[in-house]
Scaffold this active site. Structure first.
Site, PDB file in Angstrom:
ATOM      1  N   ASP A 156     -32.226  39.662 106.648  1.00 34.51           N
ATOM      2  CA  ASP A 156     -31.528  38.388 106.765  1.00 34.51           C
ATOM      3  C   ASP A 156     -32.182  37.406 105.802  1.00 34.51           C
ATOM      4  O   ASP A 156     -33.316  36.978 106.033  1.00 34.51           O
ATOM      5  CB  ASP A 156     -31.606  37.844 108.194  1.00 34.51           C
ATOM      6  N   LYS A 220     -23.831  34.893 107.166  1.00 39.34           N
ATOM      7  CA  LYS A 220     -24.392  34.420 108.435  1.00 39.34           C
ATOM      8  C   LYS A 220     -24.478  32.904 108.410  1.00 39.34           C
ATOM      9  O   LYS A 220     -24.853  32.314 107.404  1.00 39.34           O
ATOM     10  CB  LYS A 220     -25.769  35.071 108.608  1.00 39.34           C
ATOM     11  N   LYS A 256     -21.865  36.897 110.851  1.00 41.35           N
ATOM     12  CA  LYS A 256     -22.826  36.718 111.938  1.00 41.35           C
ATOM     13  C   LYS A 256     -23.042  35.240 112.223  1.00 41.35           C
ATOM     14  O   LYS A 256     -23.729  34.560 111.473  1.00 41.35           O
ATOM     15  CB  LYS A 256     -24.155  37.395 111.573  1.00 41.35           C
TER      16      LYS A 256
END
Lengths: 320, 478
Positions: A156, A220, A256
């Site tokens: 991430d 995300k 996400k």
């Protein structure tokens, strides 16, 4: 310059020819009307999900959770506990699905990897000088390589919001492609925009496209470390972006939302957004995740309620 | 886990509403039978089930009701505004308290989804009463001079598409300004008005101030023609509106007419596309398109036509049609068999004239009156479906190349009720809005209503304004 994520065959390869070409492309994307976007998100939030659909949604949501601990105080013990919970969310009911992943800082990847070994639960790691991202690229890349070497299945990364806000889109693009390269073939890349800091919906749409052009496997919303994190509106917007990107390029990218999603009710609203915006192709944990730590217990309590007809209470789910 | 996310039925309970087997007319504070004893049945459009039997007003009943209103007018108009406000506030609060019951009732009687009655109709109904309650003691400051006087007895005839909301639009300003009311609801949707009659009693409203006469067109015509009616307010079809205009011509009656429309929804190439798609959907599929200000003509800039249509078709495929009591239903039933026939025949004409028809894959329930959301492309100004009001879930798509052409096409209609503009460019919104001959112009949104905002049309869409400060004028002697 790092090698581009866009191959010669990519339909959008021309847009990264220069900083100005990239800017023209991103600013040429359709605008976002904030009132309309939030109105649509709110109206989808009124869908009434009951009985079998609710049971399905709760299990689906559990399977999409990236169970997360991102504290300065994280210890191997804490991470092992988290891993155990990811593998066996409800010790009293083995039919509960496992979560998608555990998400930890890079130095905890090895511990996490061991904790979930053999379960199918992935290990995600927030590399790239999370959460601020204010470090030289060499440091960020080293951060990523360490995490991948320790066995991280997913990285991430945070984008350089400063570069994005000052319009240096190609710099952001190059960083993402460099990190993608550092992920190699073994780790999927989630690109975090920190939407609360990007401030406008137009910016969020541009960042989404920028991330996808650069090869993100997931886009995300946020780190969970600022005031405004995932909202139904910014997630809806990103779902529109992945839908449109696939229509144009054939490449599917995951979404996400992270931070602030605490209740089953909220999680189900997000699943409705997925269902009615991007569609059912995104309704599994390969394409949609929840970045959340406290959400899981509420999902489990709701699950127990559906099974028994009664609310159990917080002592009937584990605290890890 | 591989199965799709199919929503389980989420039905709103019918038990909250208690529909009596029969209802009378509401005259002078009492429910009474029609003078000639006639009754008619009201059915649920989604199931064709008979909901109740309702007394049918005739000429004698109209006379009785007008006399009751005339008598009540003396005292009602003499009350201080602050006293009238108390009654209106009380009515507004009771509506809020009973909103779930009224929402279910309206859905049963009209066929529209519970989502809309719950989230749009009822909140607006209460808001209108609250808003005009606030004006009742401030009429001196409304801009019509000091101490403006009420007109007397208001004869009001309302349609079936928003039965309770149209009632609120009519009754709230009439009462706030000191008039008394005789209202005829539409023959297919009389129930919520009769429940409103009960609310008037619950609020202790003096007898005769509000009278409700369910019935057919004949009762409406008698009401409009009654010599002791001082003000006529009508919402409905242009054809009936013209009849009314003829009837009252040469009398001293004041009239407002809110009639048909063929709203243009103009999408420029720099529009926020995803929100424009929502706005188009809301513009034409809200209330099954049975909205006078529906955005039934989509004018899309040629350069983005293909992309926009693709998005629109994908979005239409997610619309959920079915049981209106299901909280997840987006598209309910058409209000009546007669209306369904009209929609069907206009759509057939559209096909016969060469427009291309498209509907999403959509299963229609077996009983009840249903029509799938429908899109027509290759439509030109010369097509009937681009000119006539269909009053159903049918969108005609036309294209334009320049803002001038968009304005010319948007204005090229006998109607002038509403229009929408979609663009990210603020200056274009203002420039285009100024040139559109429509009573309401929405920008980057559609079908947004608020009691503070005046509503009404140009040309064959009628005259006069309802809502806002402007809405007071129609009920005052100014």
């Amino acid at each position: 310059m790092p090698s581009s994520a866009l191959t010669a065959a990519h339909p959008l390869k021309d847009v990264i020819a220069s900083d100005s070409a990239l800017r023209r492309f991103l600013h040429g994307l359709p605008g976002v009307d904030a009132v309309g976007l939030e109105g649509r998100a709110a109206s989808l939030g009124t869908r009434s999900i009951k009985t079998t659909a609710k049971a399905y949604a709760i299990d689906l949501a559990i399977s999409m959770v990236d169970l997360t601990t991102l504290e300065g105080a994280d210890t191997p013990g804490k991470v092992r506990a988290l891993g155990a919970k990811a593998v066996r969310p409800d010790p009293t009911d083995r039919t509960a699905p496992t979560t998608a992943a555990v998400c930890v800082y890079p130095d905890m990847v090895a511990v996490a990897k061991e904790a979930v070994a053999g379960s199918g639960v992935k290990v995600a790691s927030v590399a790239t000088a999370f959460p601020a991202g204010r470090a030289p690229l060499t440091v960020k890349l080293a951060d990523v390589r360490e995490a991948v070497a320790a066995g991280a299945d997913e990285i991430d990364m945070v984008i350089d919001r400063g570069a994005f806000l000052s319009g240096r889109y190609l710099k952001v693009y190059d960083e993402i492609t460099a990190v993608k390269e550092a992920c190699g073939t073994s780790a999927r890349l989630k690109v975090i925009f920190e939407t609360g800091e990007l401030s406008t919906y137009d910016n969020i749409r541009r960042a989404s496209w920028l991330g996808m052009l650069a090869g993100a496997d997931f886009i995300k919303t946020s780190t969970g470390k600022v005031a405004v994190n995932a909202t139904p509106a910014n997630t809806l917007l990103m779902l529109e972006a992945v839908r449109d990107f696939r229509a144009q390029t054939g490449i599917q990218v995951g979404v996400k939302p992270a931070g602030g999603i605490r209740t089953s009710k909220d999680a189900i609203k997000f699943l409705v957004l997925v269902n009615e915006t991007a569609g059912e192709d995104w309704l599994d944990n390969h394409w949609f995740r929840f970045g959340a730590s406290s959400l899981l217990n509420d999902l489990l309590m709701q699950r127990q309620k559906l099974a028994t007809g009664r609310y159990s209470g917080p002592d009937y789910v584990t605290v890890d | 886990m591989a199965s799709v996310f199919a929503y389980a039925p989420a039905l709103e309970s019918r038990s909250i509403v208690d529909i009596a087997p029969s209802y009378g007319l509401f005259i002078d504070g009492e429910f009474v039978e029609a003078a000639d004893g006639k009754v008619f049945k009201t059915v649920s459009p989604s199931t064709e089930e008979v909901l109740s039997e309702v007394a049918q007003a005739g000429e004698a009943d109209v006379d009785r009701a007008v006399q009751a209103a005339r008598k009540a007018f003396e005292k009602w108009s003499a009350l201080p505004g602050s006293e009238r406000a108390k009654y209106l506030f009380r009515i507004a609060r009771i509506i809020q308290e009973r909103s779930r019951e009224l929402a279910v009732l309206e859905t049963l009687d009209n066929g529209k989804p519970i989502k809309e009655t719950r989230d749009a109709d009822l909140p607006l109904v209460a808001a209108h009463f609250f808003y005009y309650a606030g004006w009742a003691d401030k009429l001196d400051h409304a801009g019509f001079g000091a101490n403006p006087r009420p007109l007397g007895v208001a004869g009001q005839v309302i349609p079936w598409n928003f039965p309770l909301l149209m009632l609120a639009w009519k009754i709230a300003p009439a009462l706030a300004t000191g008039n008394t009311v005789v209202l005829k609801p539409a023959e297919t949707t009389p129930l919520s008005a009769l429940f409103f009659a009960d609310i008037c009693r619950q609020a202790g409203l003096p007898k005769g101030v509000v009278n409700i006469l369910p019935g057919y067109g004949g009762a409406g015509a008698a009401l409009v023609a009654h010599p002791d009616v001082n003000k006529v307010a009508f919402t409905g079809s242009t054809a009936v509106g013209k009849e009314i205009a003829r009837t009252v011509a040469g009398t001293r009656k004041k009239v407002t007419l809110e009639l048909g429309g063929k709203g243009a929804n103009i999408v420029f190439d720099d529009a926020p596309i995803d929100q424009a798609v929502e706005g188009i959907v809301n513009g034409i599929f809200f209330n099954q398109g049975q909205v006078c200000c529906a955005g039934s003509r989509l004018l899309v800039q040629e350069s983005i036509q293909e992309d926009l249509l693709e998005s629109l078709k994908r979005r239409l495929s997610t619309l959920r049609l079915g049981d209106p009591l299901d909280k997840n239903t987006d598209i309910g039933a058409i209000n009546s068999e007669e209306q369904l026939t009209r929609i069907t025949s206009l759509v057939e004409q559209g096909e016969a004239e060469g427009a291309e028809r498209w509907s999403p894959a959509c299963e229609l329930p077996e009983s009840g009156y249903w029509f799938a959301p429908t899109l027509f492309t290759n439509v030109t100004q010369a097509h009937t479906i681009a000119r006539d009001e269909i009053f159903g879930p049918v969108l005609s798509v036309l294209t334009f190349r320049t803002p001038d052409e968009a304005v010319a096409k948007a204005n090229n209609t006998p109607y002038g009720l509403s229009a929408g503009i979609w663009t990210e460019k603020g200056s274009r919104i203002l420039a285009v809005a100024n040139r559109l001959r429509a009573g309401v112009v929405w920008s980057n949104t559609f079908n947004k209503f608020d009691p503070t905002s005046p509503f009404g049309g140009y040309k064959e869409s009628g005259f006069g304004r309802e809502g806002g400060r402007h809405g007071l004028e129609a009920y005052l002697d100014v």
